[in-house]
Motif scaffolding. Structure first.
Motif, PDB file in Angstrom:
ATOM      1  N   PHE A  32      48.497  39.636  38.786  1.00 54.69           N
ATOM      2  CA  PHE A  32      49.895  39.849  38.421  1.00 54.69           C
ATOM      3  C   PHE A  32      50.618  38.521  38.232  1.00 54.69           C
ATOM      4  O   PHE A  32      50.331  37.545  38.920  1.00 54.69           O
ATOM      5  N   THR A  33      51.566  38.497  37.289  1.00 52.01           N
ATOM      6  CA  THR A  33      52.457  37.360  37.090  1.00 52.01           C
ATOM      7  C   THR A  33      53.872  37.908  37.052  1.00 52.01           C
ATOM      8  O   THR A  33      54.162  38.809  36.264  1.00 52.01           O
ATOM      9  N   ASN A  34      54.733  37.391  37.920  1.00 58.65           N
ATOM     10  CA  ASN A  34      56.115  37.878  38.023  1.00 58.65           C
ATOM     11  C   ASN A  34      56.174  39.397  38.192  1.00 58.65           C
ATOM     12  O   ASN A  34      57.007  40.077  37.601  1.00 58.65           O
ATOM     13  N   GLY A  35      55.254  39.928  39.003  1.00 56.87           N
ATOM     14  CA  GLY A  35      55.265  41.356  39.308  1.00 56.87           C
ATOM     15  C   GLY A  35      54.716  42.260  38.223  1.00 56.87           C
ATOM     16  O   GLY A  35      54.679  43.465  38.379  1.00 56.87           O
ATOM     17  N   LYS A  36      54.270  41.677  37.114  1.00 54.23           N
ATOM     18  CA  LYS A  36      53.713  42.482  36.031  1.00 54.23           C
ATOM     19  C   LYS A  36      52.208  42.218  35.927  1.00 54.23           C
ATOM     20  O   LYS A  36      51.768  41.072  36.008  1.00 54.23           O
ATOM     21  N   PRO A  37      51.412  43.275  35.733  1.00 53.70           N
ATOM     22  CA  PRO A  37      49.964  43.067  35.606  1.00 53.70           C
ATOM     23  C   PRO A  37      49.638  42.286  34.332  1.00 53.70           C
ATOM     24  O   PRO A  37      50.154  42.602  33.267  1.00 53.70           O
ATOM     25  N   GLN A  38      48.818  41.259  34.459  1.00 56.54           N
ATOM     26  CA  GLN A  38      48.468  40.396  33.322  1.00 56.54           C
ATOM     27  C   GLN A  38      47.013  40.530  32.907  1.00 56.54           C
ATOM     28  O   GLN A  38      46.697  40.483  31.730  1.00 56.54           O
ATOM     29  N   SER A  39      46.137  40.648  33.892  1.00 52.96           N
ATOM     30  CA  SER A  39      44.714  40.665  33.567  1.00 52.96           C
ATOM     31  C   SER A  39      43.945  41.462  34.614  1.00 52.96           C
ATOM     32  O   SER A  39      44.456  41.758  35.693  1.00 52.96           O
ATOM     33  N   ILE A  40      42.728  41.800  34.246  1.00 58.00           N
ATOM     34  CA  ILE A  40      41.825  42.496  35.167  1.00 58.00           C
ATOM     35  C   ILE A  40      40.523  41.710  35.216  1.00 58.00           C
ATOM     36  O   ILE A  40      40.004  41.295  34.185  1.00 58.00           O
ATOM     37  N   GLU A  41      40.033  41.494  36.438  1.00 57.99           N
ATOM     38  CA  GLU A  41      38.731  40.860  36.615  1.00 57.99           C
ATOM     39  C   GLU A  41      37.815  41.856  37.319  1.00 57.99           C
ATOM     40  O   GLU A  41      38.223  42.502  38.284  1.00 57.99           O
ATOM     41  N   CYS A  42      36.592  41.991  36.796  1.00 56.73           N
ATOM     42  CA  CYS A  42      35.627  42.940  37.349  1.00 56.73           C
ATOM     43  C   CYS A  42      34.306  42.229  37.576  1.00 56.73           C
ATOM     44  O   CYS A  42      33.916  41.374  36.790  1.00 56.73           O
ATOM     45  N   LEU A  43      33.625  42.617  38.644  1.00 54.06           N
ATOM     46  CA  LEU A  43      32.301  42.070  38.937  1.00 54.06           C
ATOM     47  C   LEU A  43      31.289  43.200  38.884  1.00 54.06           C
ATOM     48  O   LEU A  43      31.430  44.206  39.593  1.00 54.06           O
ATOM     49  N   TYR A  44      30.283  43.031  38.030  1.00 55.97           N
ATOM     50  CA  TYR A  44      29.190  44.001  37.941  1.00 55.97           C
ATOM     51  C   TYR A  44      27.934  43.303  38.435  1.00 55.97           C
ATOM     52  O   TYR A  44      27.572  42.239  37.931  1.00 55.97           O
ATOM     53  N   VAL A  45      27.284  43.880  39.460  1.00 55.61           N
ATOM     54  CA  VAL A  45      26.111  43.266  40.076  1.00 55.61           C
ATOM     55  C   VAL A  45      24.856  44.016  39.649  1.00 55.61           C
ATOM     56  O   VAL A  45      24.826  45.247  39.665  1.00 55.61           O
ATOM     57  N   MET A  46      23.836  43.245  39.260  1.00 57.66           N
ATOM     58  CA  MET A  46      22.543  43.814  38.887  1.00 57.66           C
ATOM     59  C   MET A  46      21.522  43.392  39.934  1.00 57.66           C
ATOM     60  O   MET A  46      21.380  42.201  40.204  1.00 57.66           O
ATOM     61  N   ASN A  47      20.831  44.366  40.529  1.00 58.41           N
ATOM     62  CA  ASN A  47      19.937  44.068  41.650  1.00 58.41           C
ATOM     63  C   ASN A  47      18.454  44.129  41.317  1.00 58.41           C
ATOM     64  O   ASN A  47      17.624  44.084  42.220  1.00 58.41           O
ATOM     65  N   SER A  48      18.116  44.227  40.035  1.00 54.10           N
ATOM     66  CA  SER A  48      16.704  44.253  39.651  1.00 54.10           C
ATOM     67  C   SER A  48      16.575  43.792  38.205  1.00 54.10           C
ATOM     68  O   SER A  48      17.552  43.830  37.450  1.00 54.10           O
ATOM     69  N   PRO A  49      15.380  43.363  37.805  1.00 53.27           N
ATOM     70  CA  PRO A  49      15.166  42.979  36.405  1.00 53.27           C
ATOM     71  C   PRO A  49      15.463  44.158  35.457  1.00 53.27           C
ATOM     72  O   PRO A  49      15.966  43.949  34.352  1.00 53.27           O
ATOM     73  N   GLU A  50      15.188  45.381  35.898  1.00 50.56           N
ATOM     74  CA  GLU A  50      15.454  46.563  35.071  1.00 50.56           C
ATOM     75  C   GLU A  50      16.957  46.735  34.840  1.00 50.56           C
ATOM     76  O   GLU A  50      17.387  47.053  33.730  1.00 50.56           O
ATOM     77  N   GLU A  51      17.761  46.532  35.893  1.00 50.62           N
ATOM     78  CA  GLU A  51      19.218  46.644  35.752  1.00 50.62           C
ATOM     79  C   GLU A  51      19.740  45.552  34.824  1.00 50.62           C
ATOM     80  O   GLU A  51      20.645  45.799  34.024  1.00 50.62           O
ATOM     81  N   TRP A  52      19.173  44.345  34.933  1.00 51.37           N
ATOM     82  CA  TRP A  52      19.570  43.245  34.045  1.00 51.37           C
ATOM     83  C   TRP A  52      19.267  43.621  32.588  1.00 51.37           C
ATOM     84  O   TRP A  52      20.116  43.464  31.709  1.00 51.37           O
ATOM     85  N   ASP A  53      18.050  44.113  32.328  1.00 50.67           N
ATOM     86  CA  ASP A  53      17.658  44.475  30.965  1.00 50.67           C
ATOM     87  C   ASP A  53      18.550  45.578  30.415  1.00 50.67           C
ATOM     88  O   ASP A  53      18.959  45.536  29.258  1.00 50.67           O
ATOM     89  N   ARG A  54      18.868  46.546  31.261  1.00 54.56           N
ATOM     90  CA  ARG A  54      19.739  47.649  30.847  1.00 54.56           C
ATOM     91  C   ARG A  54      21.128  47.114  30.481  1.00 54.56           C
ATOM     92  O   ARG A  54      21.709  47.497  29.465  1.00 54.56           O
ATOM     93  N   PHE A  55      21.649  46.211  31.320  1.00 54.79           N
ATOM     94  CA  PHE A  55      22.952  45.617  31.053  1.00 54.79           C
ATOM     95  C   PHE A  55      22.931  44.844  29.734  1.00 54.79           C
ATOM     96  O   PHE A  55      23.857  44.939  28.930  1.00 54.79           O
ATOM     97  N   MET A  56      21.874  44.079  29.492  1.00 56.41           N
ATOM     98  CA  MET A  56      21.781  43.280  28.269  1.00 56.41           C
ATOM     99  C   MET A  56      21.695  44.185  27.032  1.00 56.41           C
ATOM    100  O   MET A  56      22.235  43.846  25.983  1.00 56.41           O
TER     101      MET A  56
END
Length: 113
Positions: A72-96
């Protein structure tokens, strides 16, 4: 067609900056998404409901994370940050595979750091 949603049924039109990290042995990795002024903040989209997570949707199905933070900046939402975690080579390949489809649909390029 690959798309990103924060609220089920509402496509996010803002294309994020995405930073990827991967373990040297390929066993795990992370993707950090940064959306600047996403349309999910627009008053016109309020009827769709609250942000419930980050949903990556394509022909293969859906991947999601609940690690979603608004900045938030001056009480207004400005951006969103998200973290996506991949725990295996298969999850990485799927994400790619998702990113390849999303990139094609949105004119994204890939720069190796």
């Amino acid at each position: 067609d690959a798309q990103i949603q924060f609220v089920k049924g509402l496509q996010e039109k803002v294309v994020p900056d995405i930073k990827l990290t991967r373990a040297r042995d390929g066993s795990s990795g992370t993707a950090t998404f940064n959306f600047n002024n996403p349309n999910v903040f627009d008053a016109s989209t309020a009827s769709y409901g609250e942000i419930t997570g980050l949903f990556l949707i394509d022909d293969e199905g859906e991947m999601s994370t609940n690690d979603v933070n608004a900045n938030f900046t001056n009480g207004k939402p400005q951006s969103i940050e998200c973290l996506y975690v991949m725990n295996s080579p298969e999850e990485w390949d799927r994400f790619m595979r998702f990113m390849e489809r999303y990139g094609e649909a949105n004119g994204l390029g890939f720069n190796k750091a």
